[in-house]
Scaffold this motif. Structure first.
Motif, PDB file in Angstrom:
ATOM      1  N   PHE A  53      40.156  37.423  45.943  1.00  0.00           N
ATOM      2  CA  PHE A  53      39.917  36.342  44.979  1.00  0.00           C
ATOM      3  C   PHE A  53      39.959  34.984  45.664  1.00  0.00           C
ATOM      4  O   PHE A  53      40.960  34.657  46.300  1.00  0.00           O
ATOM      5  N   PRO A  54      38.916  34.165  45.497  1.00  0.00           N
ATOM      6  CA  PRO A  54      39.057  32.775  45.919  1.00  0.00           C
ATOM      7  C   PRO A  54      39.926  32.035  44.900  1.00  0.00           C
ATOM      8  O   PRO A  54      40.134  32.513  43.782  1.00  0.00           O
ATOM      9  N   HIS A  56      41.962  32.949  37.792  1.00  0.00           N
ATOM     10  CA  HIS A  56      42.237  32.863  36.357  1.00  0.00           C
ATOM     11  C   HIS A  56      41.322  33.776  35.529  1.00  0.00           C
ATOM     12  O   HIS A  56      41.516  33.902  34.324  1.00  0.00           O
ATOM     13  N   GLN A  57      40.349  34.437  36.141  1.00  0.00           N
ATOM     14  CA  GLN A  57      39.402  35.283  35.419  1.00  0.00           C
ATOM     15  C   GLN A  57      40.086  36.567  34.924  1.00  0.00           C
ATOM     16  O   GLN A  57      40.843  37.192  35.661  1.00  0.00           O
ATOM     17  N   PRO A  58      39.793  36.998  33.693  1.00  0.00           N
ATOM     18  CA  PRO A  58      40.357  38.256  33.167  1.00  0.00           C
ATOM     19  C   PRO A  58      39.535  39.457  33.653  1.00  0.00           C
ATOM     20  O   PRO A  58      38.816  40.104  32.894  1.00  0.00           O
ATOM     21  N   ILE A  59      39.655  39.761  34.919  1.00  0.00           N
ATOM     22  CA  ILE A  59      38.811  40.756  35.584  1.00  0.00           C
ATOM     23  C   ILE A  59      38.924  42.143  34.943  1.00  0.00           C
ATOM     24  O   ILE A  59      37.920  42.740  34.563  1.00  0.00           O
ATOM     25  N   GLN A  88      48.322  40.892  44.777  1.00  0.00           N
ATOM     26  CA  GLN A  88      49.004  39.680  45.200  1.00  0.00           C
ATOM     27  C   GLN A  88      48.101  38.527  44.765  1.00  0.00           C
ATOM     28  O   GLN A  88      47.242  38.094  45.518  1.00  0.00           O
ATOM     29  N   VAL A  89      48.290  38.096  43.530  1.00  0.00           N
ATOM     30  CA  VAL A  89      47.465  37.034  42.965  1.00  0.00           C
ATOM     31  C   VAL A  89      48.407  36.017  42.323  1.00  0.00           C
ATOM     32  O   VAL A  89      49.238  36.384  41.502  1.00  0.00           O
ATOM     33  N   ALA A  90      48.266  34.766  42.707  1.00  0.00           N
ATOM     34  CA  ALA A  90      49.101  33.701  42.156  1.00  0.00           C
ATOM     35  C   ALA A  90      48.201  32.578  41.655  1.00  0.00           C
ATOM     36  O   ALA A  90      47.114  32.367  42.187  1.00  0.00           O
ATOM     37  N   PRO A  91      48.624  31.850  40.616  1.00  0.00           N
ATOM     38  CA  PRO A  91      47.821  30.749  40.098  1.00  0.00           C
ATOM     39  C   PRO A  91      47.511  29.708  41.174  1.00  0.00           C
ATOM     40  O   PRO A  91      48.368  29.373  41.992  1.00  0.00           O
ATOM     41  N   ASN A  92      46.270  29.261  41.185  1.00  0.00           N
ATOM     42  CA  ASN A  92      45.792  28.225  42.106  1.00  0.00           C
ATOM     43  C   ASN A  92      45.918  28.594  43.581  1.00  0.00           C
ATOM     44  O   ASN A  92      46.016  27.722  44.433  1.00  0.00           O
ATOM     45  N   SER A 134      44.512  31.801  46.571  1.00  0.00           N
ATOM     46  CA  SER A 134      43.664  32.974  46.746  1.00  0.00           C
ATOM     47  C   SER A 134      44.525  34.224  46.589  1.00  0.00           C
ATOM     48  O   SER A 134      45.747  34.159  46.688  1.00  0.00           O
ATOM     49  N   GLY A 135      43.900  35.356  46.339  1.00  0.00           N
ATOM     50  CA  GLY A 135      44.661  36.578  46.114  1.00  0.00           C
ATOM     51  C   GLY A 135      43.892  37.822  46.499  1.00  0.00           C
ATOM     52  O   GLY A 135      42.699  37.769  46.790  1.00  0.00           O
ATOM     53  N   THR A 136      44.598  38.937  46.487  1.00  0.00           N
ATOM     54  CA  THR A 136      44.029  40.231  46.827  1.00  0.00           C
ATOM     55  C   THR A 136      44.509  41.260  45.814  1.00  0.00           C
ATOM     56  O   THR A 136      45.674  41.231  45.402  1.00  0.00           O
ATOM     57  N   MET A 137      43.612  42.161  45.414  1.00  0.00           N
ATOM     58  CA  MET A 137      43.982  43.228  44.488  1.00  0.00           C
ATOM     59  C   MET A 137      43.261  44.505  44.913  1.00  0.00           C
ATOM     60  O   MET A 137      42.054  44.495  45.143  1.00  0.00           O
ATOM     61  N   VAL A 138      44.019  45.584  45.053  1.00  0.00           N
ATOM     62  CA  VAL A 138      43.454  46.891  45.347  1.00  0.00           C
ATOM     63  C   VAL A 138      43.365  47.649  44.027  1.00  0.00           C
ATOM     64  O   VAL A 138      44.371  47.795  43.326  1.00  0.00           O
ATOM     65  N   VAL A 139      42.148  48.075  43.668  1.00  0.00           N
ATOM     66  CA  VAL A 139      41.933  48.761  42.399  1.00  0.00           C
ATOM     67  C   VAL A 139      41.177  50.053  42.602  1.00  0.00           C
ATOM     68  O   VAL A 139      40.397  50.200  43.543  1.00  0.00           O
ATOM     69  N   GLU A 140      41.435  50.991  41.694  1.00  0.00           N
ATOM     70  CA  GLU A 140      40.638  52.206  41.616  1.00  0.00           C
ATOM     71  C   GLU A 140      39.852  52.110  40.322  1.00  0.00           C
ATOM     72  O   GLU A 140      40.440  52.028  39.241  1.00  0.00           O
TER      73      GLU A 140
END
Length: 137
Positions: free
Chosen positions: A9-10, A15-18, A36-40, A42-48
């Protein structure tokens, strides 16, 4: 069909409800394996992601249109037996039970078929015996 993705995430997209949009707009179930996503920031999310293959393809295009970069490279967890001391710390954080140790010898065992490649075991290993190995596409 299931697909494992790492979403990067940039700052302007955190803030997007992905996961909500994936469910409502694409009929895709998103299981968050690690985030690992925090307001304002960048973040990373591993999803299946689970759903119809055409919907999965459309959802990936939509995610990229939001400015997210996607890591689609298949990978696997590998354990270096020369470094591992069978402490079991990684087994305690493994959500799928792919890593375990049991009596009588308490040796660490790894069932690659159960592994979600969520990468939670990697930072838990005090001896850096666990690594994510990316396979060529």
């Amino acid at each position: 069909m299931k697909r494992r993705l790492t979403l990067h995430f940039p700052r302007q997209a955190v803030h997007q409800p992905i996961t909500y949009r994936l469910a409502v707009d694409f009929d895709i179930a998103a299981k968050i394996l690690r985030a690992q996503v925090a307001p304002n920031q960048s973040g990373t999310m591993v999803v299946e992601l689970s759903g119809d293959i055409d919907e999965l393809d459309a959802a990936e295009l939509w995610l990229e249109s939001l400015g997210l970069s996607l890591d689609r490279a298949p990978g696997e967890i590998r354990i270096d037996p020369a470094r591992c001391v069978d402490c079991g710390i990684c087994a305690s954080v493994c959500p799928s039970g792919a890593l375990s140790s049991a009596q009588p010898d308490w040796r660490l065992s790894f069932d690659a078929k159960r592994c979600l490649v969520c990468e939670q075991c990697i930072p838990s290993c005090p001896l850096d015996a666990i690594a994510l190995v990316l396979e060529p596409r």
